[in-house]
Design an enzyme around this catalytic site. Structure first.
Site, PDB file in Angstrom:
ATOM      1  CD  GLU A 284      -1.806  -1.245   3.181  1.00 16.24           C
ATOM      2  OE1 GLU A 284      -2.866  -1.834   3.294  1.00 16.24           O
ATOM      3  OE2 GLU A 284      -1.185  -0.729   4.131  1.00 16.24           O
ATOM      4  N   PRO A 285       1.506   1.568  -1.103  1.00 19.08           N
ATOM      5  CG  PRO A 285       2.249   1.782  -3.303  1.00 19.08           C
ATOM      6  CD  PRO A 285       1.517   0.841  -2.381  1.00 19.08           C
ATOM      7  N   GLY A 286       1.910   5.056  -0.422  1.00 22.97           N
ATOM      8  CA  GLY A 286       1.258   6.364  -0.467  1.00 22.97           C
ATOM      9  C   GLY A 286       2.260   7.380  -0.993  1.00 22.97           C
ATOM     10  NE  ARG A 287       6.881   9.163   2.917  1.00 15.59           N
ATOM     11  CZ  ARG A 287       6.581   9.983   3.929  1.00 15.59           C
ATOM     12  NH1 ARG A 287       6.804  11.268   3.811  1.00 15.59           N
ATOM     13  NH2 ARG A 287       6.082   9.504   5.047  1.00 15.59           N
ATOM     14  NE  ARG A 324       5.997  14.688   5.697  1.00 18.11           N
ATOM     15  CZ  ARG A 324       7.270  14.478   5.472  1.00 18.11           C
ATOM     16  NH1 ARG A 324       7.983  15.373   4.813  1.00 18.11           N
ATOM     17  NH2 ARG A 324       7.849  13.388   5.900  1.00 18.11           N
ATOM     18  CE1 TYR A 328       5.562  13.089  11.599  1.00 12.87           C
ATOM     19  CE2 TYR A 328       5.408  14.230   9.508  1.00 12.87           C
ATOM     20  CZ  TYR A 328       4.836  13.464  10.491  1.00 12.87           C
ATOM     21  OH  TYR A 328       3.538  13.055  10.352  1.00 12.87           O
ATOM     22  CB  CYS A 355       1.345  34.167  15.517  1.00 11.32           C
ATOM     23  SG  CYS A 355      -0.095  33.187  15.887  1.00 11.32           S
ATOM     24  CD  GLU A 356       2.935  27.681  16.739  1.00  9.85           C
ATOM     25  OE1 GLU A 356       3.930  26.955  16.961  1.00  9.85           O
ATOM     26  OE2 GLU A 356       1.770  27.312  16.845  1.00  9.85           O
ATOM     27  CE1 TYR A 385       0.627  10.321   4.881  1.00 10.51           C
ATOM     28  CE2 TYR A 385       2.706  10.106   3.706  1.00 10.51           C
ATOM     29  CZ  TYR A 385       1.567   9.537   4.240  1.00 10.51           C
ATOM     30  OH  TYR A 385       1.366   8.182   4.140  1.00 10.51           O
TER      31      TYR A 385
HETATM   32  N1  LLP Z   1      -0.309   1.516   5.090  1.00  8.54           N
HETATM   33  C1  LLP Z   1      -0.486   1.830   6.380  1.00  8.54           C
HETATM   34  C2  LLP Z   1      -1.176   0.887   7.244  1.00  8.54           C
HETATM   35  C3  LLP Z   1      -0.048   3.063   6.867  1.00  8.54           C
HETATM   36  O1  LLP Z   1      -0.251   3.358   8.151  1.00  8.54           O
HETATM   37  C4  LLP Z   1       0.598   3.968   6.004  1.00  8.54           C
HETATM   38  C5  LLP Z   1       1.052   5.264   6.495  1.00  8.54           C
HETATM   39  C6  LLP Z   1       0.773   3.607   4.651  1.00  8.54           C
HETATM   40  C7  LLP Z   1       0.316   2.367   4.232  1.00  8.54           C
HETATM   41  C8  LLP Z   1       1.423   4.504   3.661  1.00  8.54           C
HETATM   42  O2  LLP Z   1       2.720   4.830   3.978  1.00  8.54           O
HETATM   43  P1  LLP Z   1       3.632   5.620   2.924  1.00  8.54           P
HETATM   44  O3  LLP Z   1       3.837   4.714   1.721  1.00  8.54           O
HETATM   45  O4  LLP Z   1       2.937   6.857   2.542  1.00  8.54           O
HETATM   46  O5  LLP Z   1       4.883   5.900   3.655  1.00  8.54           O
HETATM   47  N2  LLP Z   1       2.401  11.938   8.143  1.00  8.54           N
HETATM   48  C9  LLP Z   1       3.637  11.195   8.014  1.00  8.54           C
HETATM   49  C10 LLP Z   1       3.423   9.810   7.437  1.00  8.54           C
HETATM   50  C11 LLP Z   1       2.467   8.978   8.233  1.00  8.54           C
HETATM   51  C12 LLP Z   1       2.220   7.652   7.591  1.00  8.54           C
HETATM   52  C13 LLP Z   1       1.130   6.937   8.263  1.00  8.54           C
HETATM   53  N3  LLP Z   1       0.830   5.686   7.676  1.00  8.54           N
HETATM   54  C14 LLP Z   1       4.602  12.008   7.145  1.00  8.54           C
HETATM   55  O6  LLP Z   1       4.252  13.108   6.751  1.00  8.54           O
HETATM   56  O7  LLP Z   1       5.717  11.579   6.904  1.00  8.54           O
END
Ligand code: LLP
Length: 427
Positions: A284-287, A324, A328, A355-356, A385
């Site tokens: 399950e890629p997101g980023r 971010r 982080y 204002c930070e 994100y």
């Molecule tokens: N699957 C599950 C169960 C997850 O919890 C996540 C991300 C993904 C897939 C997708 O991960 P990715 O491929 O995008 O790395 N807000 C943070 C990232 C939090 C990710 C949470 N879960 C940031 O800005 O780096």
């Protein structure tokens, strides 16, 4: 002093003209800012589609886009059109995907605290998979089955006890985690037993693990597969999902690991670990799908030179469109789209208008010497994100989102208005 922006962190169709101007999707990026205003998120549609296609061809049908990275109706529709399933982490994300026309049986429902109402919603719509995260959730599903709901197909989320070497806030595979059932403690096995009971109310399809996000070390994924395999193989289940987490390059010097190479490493680790080729091995890629497809455009509003200290450059957005760096310590490059090939010789701290003092976009940026108030400034690789975690802090309206492709722009999320800031208020 910094070299000009490296092309591997920019969208695929990025191209720098002989005058040094950045074009994406065949369009002059600074001109897009003039047309739609700033701050603005711009996505290269070709890049988004290519990454989805790469995920599907590398992992096969069933690979899901982790919509938490960036979700709007147009993005859900695009990922679906390219053959991806959609990972949703709340019924809000599911609602957006369904409204965008994604069939419910392609939704993979995540979350460590799904309410009975959310589970009911998933059952009524027949979501493709529910990724069960706790004994309480199993109990809720059992009760819902007793009330006559269909038995959903589920995966069990496990904690493999693998450290992903990611930021603490995005590491999830270690024992001390709010997510999943621990293999080591025996909870995972107990959950399997409960799922297999006649009265469980679920159909157990497989297991799932997600060890963290922004993971650059492919070995971390190989390790997860090895740990999962020894638990998974004896169960004889048909599906194994290794989550998301593949890193994306943010800085000129960051390496870029492709989805194809990631999938190849995961698959050969699975073969080495004795996982049968008949098992559906997915992710399950997101980023990795959206990060480098996106750019943020800001307008430079104030340049404050503090002699012997530093020069602060303020833009018209900030932590409300990119939390971010504050959350982080994330790092970004910055450059001027009107001079994308220019040497960046002058140090700045790029800050927002909140204002930070922590409202920092780029702590140690380098920009061309002739950067002035009124310039359009770009932070690349903000597609993941950024908009997803945007807020209305200080009552800043959230930016618009534009897709670009083949010389055309498509406004996919309009800029919020001041009236939007009051839409839930009761006078
Ligand atoms: N699957 C599950 C169960 C997850 O919890 C996540 C991300 C993904 C897939 C997708 O991960 P990715 O491929 O995008 O790395 N807000 C943070 C990232 C939090 C990710 C949470 N879960 C940031 O800005 O780096």
């Amino acid at each position: 002093m910094a070299a000009p922006i490296a092309t591997h962190i920019l969208p695929e169709t990025a191209n720098i003209s002989t005058w040094g101007r950045l074009f994406v999707g065949g369009l002059d990026v600074a001109a897009i800012a003039e047309e739609y205003g700033t701050p603005l998120f711009v996505y290269d549609e070709y890049h988004l589609r290519k990454r989805c296609q790469e995920a599907v061809s590398s992992f096969g049908t069933g690979v899901a886009y982790a919509s938490k990275a960036f979700l709007c109706a147009a993005m859900a529709k695009l990922a679906y059109e390219e053959g991806m399933h959609i990972d949703v982490a709340s019924s809000g994300e599911a609602y957006v995907a369904l409204r965008a026309g994604v069939p419910a049986d392609l939704l993979v429902f995540h979350g460590n605290n799904k309410s009975t109402a959310e589970l009911t919603y998933a059952l009524e719509h027949n979501f493709g998979r529910i990724v069960v995260d706790s004994f309480d959730e199993l109990e809720r599903l059992r009760r819902l089955a007793n009330y006559g709901h269909a038995r959903p197909k589920v995966l069990l989320r496990l904690t493999p006890g693998v450290e992903a070497h990611a930021h603490e806030y995005v590491s999830t595979g270690q024992e001390d985690s709010k997510f999943g059932f621990s293999i080591k403690s025996g909870a995972a096995l107990e959950a399997i037993v409960q799922c297999r009971a006649e009265t469980s109310g679920v159909q157990l399809m497989g297991i799932h693990a997600h060890v963290g996000s922004s993971v650059t070390a492919i070995e971390s994924f190989e390790k997860v597969v090895a740990v999962m395999a020894s638990f998974f193989v004896p169960l004889g289940l048909p599906e194994l999902v290794i989550g998301g987490g593949l890193a994306a390059p943010y800085m000129n010097d960051d390496v870029n690991v492709s989805i194809r190479d990631w999938a190849a490493a995961v698959k050969s680790a699975a073969t080495r670990a004795g996982i049968s080729s008949s098992v559906v091995l997915s992710a399950e890629p997101g980023r990795a799908i959206v990060a480098n497809a996106g750019l943020t455009l800001y307008r430079v509003g104030t340049i404050k030179d503090l002699p012997d200290v530093r020069t602060y450059l303020s833009v018209d957005g900030g932590m409300s469109d990119n939390i971010r760096p504050a959350l982080y310590g994330a790092q970004y490059e910055a450059f001027l789209p009107r001079a994308a090939d220019a040497e960046r010789t002058k140090p700045f701290r790029i800050v927002g208008k909140h204002c930070e003092s922590g409202d920092i976009i780029v702590r140690d940026a380098w920009l061309p010497e002739d950067t002035v108030v009124g310039d359009v400034l770009c932070t690349p690789a903000t597609g993941a994100y950024g908009y997803a975690m945007a807020s209305n802090y200080n009552k800043l309206p959230r930016p618009a989102v534009v897709f670009v492709n083949d010389g055309r722009t498509q406004l996919v999320v309009r800029r919020e208005s001041y009236e939007d800031l009051l839409r839930n208020d009761i006078f």
